[in-house]
Design an enzyme around this catalytic site. Sequence first.
Site, PDB file in Angstrom:
ATOM      1  N   GLY A  10      14.677 -14.994  24.123  1.00  0.00           N
ATOM      2  CA  GLY A  10      14.186 -13.921  23.276  1.00  0.00           C
ATOM      3  C   GLY A  10      13.202 -14.421  22.232  1.00  0.00           C
ATOM      4  N   CYS A 101      31.711 -16.034  20.742  1.00  0.00           N
ATOM      5  CA  CYS A 101      30.650 -16.837  21.346  1.00  0.00           C
ATOM      6  C   CYS A 101      30.111 -17.844  20.336  1.00  0.00           C
ATOM      7  CB  CYS A 101      29.529 -15.935  21.859  1.00  0.00           C
ATOM      8  SG  CYS A 101      28.229 -16.823  22.767  1.00  0.00           S
ATOM      9  N   CYS A 198      26.939  -9.000  26.250  1.00  0.00           N
ATOM     10  CA  CYS A 198      26.047  -9.617  27.240  1.00  0.00           C
ATOM     11  C   CYS A 198      26.657  -9.636  28.632  1.00  0.00           C
ATOM     12  CB  CYS A 198      25.664 -11.024  26.802  1.00  0.00           C
ATOM     13  SG  CYS A 198      27.006 -12.237  26.828  1.00  0.00           S
TER      14      CYS A 198
END
Length: 380
Positions: A10, A101, A198
């Site tokens: 990104g 995460c 995700c």
Amino acid sequence: MRVLAAMSGGVDSAVAAALAVEAGHEVVGVHMALSRTRDQFRTGSRGCCSIEDAGDARRAADVIGIPYYVWDLSERFEETVVADFLAEYEAGRTPNPCVRCNEHIKFEALLDRATALGFDAVATGHYARVVERDGRRELHRSPNTEKDQSYVLAVMGPERLERAIFPLGGYASKAEVRAEAERRGLSVSAKPDSYDICFVADGDTRGFLRDRLGSRPGEIVDTEGAVLGAHDGAYAFTVGQRKGLRIDRPADDGRPRYVLDVQPAQNRVVVGPAELLTVDTITGSDAVWFAGADTSGTWFDAEVQVRAHGAPVAARVRAAAPDDDVAASGVEVHLPDERLRGVAPGQSVVVYEGTRVVGQATVSGASRSGSASRTAVAAR
């Protein structure tokens, strides 16, 4: 310093890597492969970590002029983040996979591997600031209030903060970051942001849970125990939820009902009016405190936030002492002026003093003064 730049593919992580190079660091880019079937991880702007993203990260690294590698962390991701997500929902809790995460992947597996390879720090594209004060590093909110990610970073704790760099900490808007990417010739400058979970690329969290956990029919009841409807699995509901309840008959007063409690042992979902969702006391477990936090067990004034983009509210906070009812590694929060609504076990409660992150814990219970605890779930 030798810096490992986490590159998701990104615009944020690409600009962060470029800024780390500009700051004079020796930078190597790494893309984390988190899925064993990576093509399933992006649908439009949903998800991340697809083959497309790996290619975008590689092209950005080429433009920046840094070495680039792909590290397969899919097994660790499945065993920690995805497994925790499923176990928490199965236990009637509401997890935040981004927090897990950051805890298990970005600032544990990735950082530990980077340290073993001789890197001094990991740079990411998170929106947060690190402030040096009195010989210690502090985690602060980003000036970009819309994108601030200090909430999901709070779990990293002081030791890992010592080896983290957030080059986007001074940017006040995403538009500035995109303009920086365009100026540097990075093709991801206009790439859509990823959002949602995700590993649930189509956005259907309930369907993902059903596929993994199976159908488990049970009852939806009111606070008196009267059966109002049925469900296919209590794990698919969260405290504060209004939509998708499939209740057979309306409330007597015609007002909407909300999920008040998820009872996995009974495979039952309890619903009721909105006013029963408001709480002014929160307890948390597995607390993480940053340098300078008061962990003596005395009450102090602060602000707390219970959702990634929720508004902070004034609070009285204390770290749990060993003889308290809450866990020795926990936190207790009282809200003197404003109640919060729909606080679910499993969420993160983050403690702030101004823009500075003081500590973080996982919500284990929430209640209203003068009433029985609405939610009281065992600690993770």
